[in-house]
Motif scaffolding. Structure first.
Motif, mmCIF file in Angstrom:
data_model
loop_
_atom_site.group_PDB
_atom_site.id
_atom_site.type_symbol
_atom_site.label_atom_id
_atom_site.label_comp_id
_atom_site.label_asym_id
_atom_site.label_seq_id
_atom_site.Cartn_x
_atom_site.Cartn_y
_atom_site.Cartn_z
ATOM 1 N N VAL A 237 10.473 -8.673 -2.443
ATOM 2 C CA VAL A 237 10.646 -10.096 -2.731
ATOM 3 C C VAL A 237 10.227 -10.939 -1.532
ATOM 4 O O VAL A 237 10.478 -10.568 -0.389
ATOM 5 C CB VAL A 237 12.139 -10.381 -3.049
ATOM 6 C CG1 VAL A 237 12.376 -11.872 -3.252
ATOM 7 C CG2 VAL A 237 12.583 -9.594 -4.269
ATOM 8 N N ASP B 246 11.062 -14.582 -0.110
ATOM 9 C CA ASP B 246 11.989 -15.685 -0.378
ATOM 10 C C ASP B 246 12.288 -16.526 0.864
ATOM 11 O O ASP B 246 13.289 -16.327 1.547
ATOM 12 C CB ASP B 246 13.292 -15.138 -0.966
ATOM 13 C CG ASP B 246 14.211 -16.256 -1.432
ATOM 14 O OD1 ASP B 246 13.774 -17.438 -1.411
ATOM 15 O OD2 ASP B 246 15.358 -15.972 -1.806
ATOM 16 N N ARG C 254 11.442 -18.411 -4.492
ATOM 17 C CA ARG C 254 11.543 -16.951 -4.462
ATOM 18 C C ARG C 254 10.470 -16.377 -5.377
ATOM 19 O O ARG C 254 10.296 -16.823 -6.501
ATOM 20 C CB ARG C 254 12.937 -16.566 -4.966
ATOM 21 C CG ARG C 254 13.243 -15.086 -4.946
ATOM 22 C CD ARG C 254 14.730 -14.900 -5.333
ATOM 23 N NE ARG C 254 15.136 -13.512 -5.208
ATOM 24 C CZ ARG C 254 15.033 -12.622 -6.198
ATOM 25 N NH1 ARG C 254 14.535 -12.981 -7.373
ATOM 26 N NH2 ARG C 254 15.427 -11.374 -6.002
ATOM 27 N N VAL D 63 9.026 -12.588 -6.785
ATOM 28 C CA VAL D 63 9.161 -11.126 -6.825
ATOM 29 C C VAL D 63 7.757 -10.527 -6.869
ATOM 30 O O VAL D 63 6.989 -10.787 -7.796
ATOM 31 C CB VAL D 63 9.981 -10.673 -8.054
ATOM 32 C CG1 VAL D 63 10.098 -9.151 -8.075
ATOM 33 C CG2 VAL D 63 11.363 -11.315 -8.024
ATOM 34 N N GLU E 268 8.464 -5.196 -8.628
ATOM 35 C CA GLU E 268 9.779 -5.038 -9.234
ATOM 36 C C GLU E 268 9.917 -3.637 -9.803
ATOM 37 O O GLU E 268 9.129 -3.230 -10.662
ATOM 38 C CB GLU E 268 9.976 -6.083 -10.339
ATOM 39 C CG GLU E 268 11.386 -6.066 -10.917
ATOM 40 C CD GLU E 268 11.724 -7.370 -11.639
ATOM 41 O OE1 GLU E 268 10.785 -8.034 -12.126
ATOM 42 O OE2 GLU E 268 12.911 -7.701 -11.711
#
Lengths: 447, 470
Positions: free
Chosen positions: A276, A278, A299, A301, A304
């Motif tokens: 991630v 962020d 944020r 991703v 995943e």
């Protein structure tokens, strides 16, 4: 801060019809103290500021900068950027960032204590650090330097596309570099503590870190070449995640320089990996409410459960890819144009501690530092080869320290060979957080 | 330098030493730079800029105080002098703030500096952009496997003035020009990269002797060659380094360790070894800031001392270190002209200039032919050293296997690792060829241009960090 915001707004107001103009202004003040053998080696007080201007006209972009905020030269810088634009190639995707409705996350990155704390108190922190490292272990032969440094910064961006933002922040750190010696063997190690103001710094933490890192590898030998599982300690893992962050740049993808190009939606890593970005996480060293084009950070991703889900984009690369910016524009300062960058990449923590990972691995190496990342990692081909120091793991416990070896694989293979993610993330000074990672099938090259 | 008059400098130095101190220095810099980037088939952007300011240093006992300002007016300089002297005494009492702002005067461009035939600022920007387009098409014509090209042009003019309380007054006008090409080649086994750069302390006349098309083809060839490369081997083996492939090996293996700041702090494996044999007798190492147009060349260093040729290792024996003013004054010896800084915003420290191994007597072809098995490194990448332990790595970006005395298959990128004194003692052949390469050296957060040079040579054993075998 109002001054910088006013300045960039004024410059942007000089845009001609049909011309897109973006101005970025930055200011920073730094203080650094270096202590050597109980005395002050140097004290540096520095203040700098400058402006960078981008002009897009007729689908062509030009840039100019100056290390000054002098009103008189603003016009010259703008004219120079205009002139430079005339030599560029037409590119339909060029354009400035437009506010996209995402609200900036509120975070207070500024601590007035950095400005208000007496210089003597800052010097004392460096002196205490020096003393603490020296007395930390009889095998510490020398402390090459004990440093205190802090900075306060402000920046503002404005553009004809409607951006008008400014932000400010402070930071402080302690860092010591120790040289340990025992039985003719010399090893080194650095320790640090970081925060946003002096009171957040921990002398003991930095000293202990330097002492442990420099002494624990004493008696290191060159290991035999073999294939094994490498456990990357959080600092080393942060370097690895930083490499990944670069390869997940949408600009690299668009220009055919990313090993992840064309792999969105595919499995690129073991399912234990979720990665991630962020910058809104206030624990991140480079946390920031805005990116370098003035969009609110958010944020994203990237990977995943092992599946490649998203790349990072600034405005230009997003337009090329037919997608939206992830507010990932970064710039090295007023003298550079924005490009895709990352500020706070982290891997989702797993459930096992480093100790448990070591015992479950059984045979392998705990890598505590790596060198030559810039010379031995090719982020385009994926070839990965770095100098490594660390401790061999035998029967599930830490054993012989090792030096003068390399660990090698490819980035692609390492991601798929991940066998554990540690449970304790560490926010380090840099664009990535550290967490213990275990990767099998690594080539250790030594004797 | 027309930007500041002498009386003002004198007043600044007096102010810097107003409350005591052993030494004060003013370093004024005016740097203009132009960069042009070509990527993905387009001129992405032309960028230009200017940075100008002064750094003021006060040395008091073992402590150095430093402050800098972009304001070159009298008030700006005096405020910086005061900040530098306050920090040198280390008893400021409050948060120290240096002056900022900007100067009002605009210095003229002056005449063409010595040794520069064509001042880059006199060359139309369009001409610079044309070079990039030519390079792009030359790389792409080198083979259909080339899928991406980026090319960069950069020139800079850096005018400096150094004046200190010991009466030194020295000026230099440094012009540098650089051109690089980076290619991506795509094949069945993925992508590979190739890079080539030319850079020299000259003006635009660089392109009278350098063909950008050749630079572009070299970068493309490197990328294409690696498409069929096999993984580099694992473990220790003989390594032959091609002449001019990048003297980074010696820059890392011993260059940094011979910088006096590391010596004085006991953070170099070469400390206490003066007069001793630290390398094979075939090794003579020189650091030389004087030669013609090398990338690390200058007339004066950033402390005002003339560039010099300094022999550091002579026939394997350590004969000198590299020195800046601070370290040499302590030892009561002259500076060796190695005090450099990235900009007026930085303190000077001991840095290399152009560091090279002097050519030997062996025929480069014989060196390869007499190596039954090993690695031939045709181009080195960067490197990194831990001066206290001597352990260092350096990357290879074009390399081949040597089998039965012949250069055979290309190898993928990898780092090699060794220990400085150990590797130096294992040099067993030094060729009669010689070439140099430009590079950028980073130390303590500062980057400076350096040159590296070396003949073809062989090290009997270096650990290769590949993935084949093991």
């Amino acid at each position: 801060m109002a001054e910088l915001a006013d300045l960039v707004a004024r410059l942007v107001s000089w845009a001609r019809p049909g011309e897109e103009v973006e101005a970025y202004a930055g200011w920073d003040r730094e203080l650094s103290v270096r202590v050597f053998e109980g005395g002050i080696e140097h004290l540096v007080s520095a203040e700098s500021s400058g402006i960078g201007v981008r002009v897009i006209a007729g689908g062509k972009q030009g840039f100019a900068y100056a290390g000054s905020l002098d009103e008189k030269i603003l016009g010259e810088v703008l004219d120079e950027a205009r002139d430079n634009a005339s030599f560029a190639t037409f590119d339909q995707h060029l354009g400035l960032a437009s506010p996209d409705g995402v609200e900036p996350v509120r975070m207070e990155l500024w601590r007035s204590a950095v400005e208000l704390t007496a210089t003597d108190a800052k010097v004392d922190l460096a002196l205490s650090l020096d003393k603490a490292v020296r007395s930390g272990d009889p095998r510490i032969r020398q402390v090459e330097s004990s440093n205190y440094a802090d900075s306060a910064w402000e920046s503002a961006v404005a553009s004809t596309a409607g951006v008008a933002v400014s932000q400010r922040g402070t930071g402080a750190y302690l860092f010591a570099y120790a040289i340990a010696e025992d039985g003719g063997d010399t090893r080194t190690g650095g320790g640090f503590s970081v925060g946003r103001e002096p009171s957040e710094l921990d002398v003991e933490e930095a000293a202990t870190d330097a002492v442990i890192r420099s002494t624990r590898l004493l008696g290191a030998v060159k290991p035999r070449s073999t294939r094994l599982t490498a456990i990357l300690d959080p600092r080393v893992a942060a370097s690895f995640l930083s490499i990944l962050g670069g390869t997940l740049s949408g600009e690299a993808v668009e220009k055919g320089r990313s090993l992840f190009a064309g792999r969105l939606g595919e499995t690129v890593a073991d399912s234990r990996l979720t990665l991630v970005e962020d910058p809104t996480d206030p624990r991140a060293y480079l946390a920031s409410p805005y990116d370098a084009e003035g969009l609110a950070t958010r944020r994203t991703v990237l990977i995943e459960d092992g599946v490649c889900t998203r790349f990072l984009y600034d405005t230009y690369s997003a337009r090329r890819a037919g997608t939206a910016s992830t507010a990932s524009a970064a710039r090295a300062g007023y003298a550079s144009t924005p490009g895709v960058g990352f500020r706070a990449v982290s891997a989702r923590p797993g459930t096992t501690s480093q100790d448990d990972i070591v015992s479950s691995v059984g045979e392998g190496i705990l890598v505590t530092s790596i060198t030559g990342v810039h010379s031995g990692v090719n982020p385009v081909s994926g070839d990965f080869s770095v100098g490594a120091e660390g401790l061999m793991i035998r029967g599930g416990t830490i054993s012989q320290p090792v030096k003068e070896a390399t660990i090698a694989s490819t980035i692609q293979r390492m991601l798929l060979s991940l066998t554990a993610v540690g449970s304790e993330p560490e926010w380090l000074p840099g664009p990535a957080a550290g967490v213990t990672l275990a990767i099998e099938d690594i080539h250790l090259s030594g004797a | 330098m027309p930007m500041i008059d002498r009386d003002l400098i004198d007043r600044t130095l007096s102010a810097a030493l107003f409350k005591g101190g052993d030494f004060a220095e003013v370093f004024v810099e005016d740097r203009r730079a132009i960069g042009a980037g070509f990527d993905d088939g387009k001129v992405e952007e032309l960028s230009s800029g200017r940075d100008r300011g002064a750094g003021i240093r006060v040395v008091s006992g073992d402590t150095t105080g430093f402050a800098h300002t972009a304001d070159l007016s009298e008030s700006g300089l005096l405020a910086a002098a005061e900040a530098a002297r306050a920090v040198a005494r280390g008893a400021g009492g409050g948060a120290v703030a240096a002056a900022a702002g900007s100067g009002a005067s605009t210095p003229d461009s002056g005449s063409t500096p010595r040794g520069v035939a064509v001042l880059p600022e006199m060359v139309p920007k369009a001409r610079k952009v044309e070079l990039l387009a030519a390079a792009d098409s030359a790389s792409r014509s080198a083979g259909s496997a080339i899928t991406q090209v980026s090319a960069g042009y950069a020139d800079s003019r850096r005018r400096i003035l150094v004046a200190n309380s010991e009466g030194l007054w020295a000026e230099d006008d440094q012009v540098r020009t650089r051109f690089m090409v980076s290619c991506v080649a795509t094949g069945d086994a993925g992508m590979q990269t190739g890079y080539e750069v030319v850079a020299a302390t000259v003006g635009f006349e660089l392109f009278e002797t350098t063909s950008v098309e050749e630079v572009a083809r070299e970068a493309a060839r490197r990328a294409i060659t690696k498409l069929t490369a096999r993984p580099a081997p694992t473990g220790p083996m003989p390594v032959v380094i091609k002449g001019g492939s990048g003297g980074i090996l010696f820059h890392e293996a011993c260059g940094h360790g011979l910088e006096a700041d590391h010596i004085v702090k006991g953070s170099s494996v070469y400390a206490g070894r003066m007069g001793q044999k630290v390398a094979s007798e075939l090794v003579t190492l020189v650091d030389d800031g004087t030669p013609g147009r090398e990338w690390g060349t200058f007339a004066i260093d950033d402390e005002g001392h003339p560039a010099r040729r300094n022999v550091l290792i002579s026939d394997g024996v350590l004969v000198d270190f590299m020195w800046d003013r601070l370290r040499s004054a302590k030892e009561k010896r002259p500076s060796s002209g190695n005090g450099r800084r990235q900009s007026y915003q930085h303190l000077p420290m001991v840095r290399m200039t152009n560091t090279y191994i002097v050519a030997g007597a062996d025929d480069p072809e014989d060196i390869v032919a007499s190596t039954p098995r090993g690695v031939y490194v045709a181009k080195l990448g960067g490197g990194q050293v831990n001066t206290a332990t001597g352990d260092f790595v350096f990357g290879m970006v074009e390399a081949y296997l040597i089998e039965n005395g012949r250069i055979t298959e290309p190898l993928r990128d990898a780092n090699l690792i060794g220990n400085g004194p150990d590797v130096l003692s294992r040099v067993d052949a030094v060729g009669n060829d010689f070439a140099t390469t430009p590079g950028t050296c980073g130390k303590d957060g500062q980057s400076v241009p350096v040159g590296c040079g070396q003949p073809t040579l062989r090290v009997t054993e270096v650990t290769v960090g590949g993935t084949a075998g093991g």
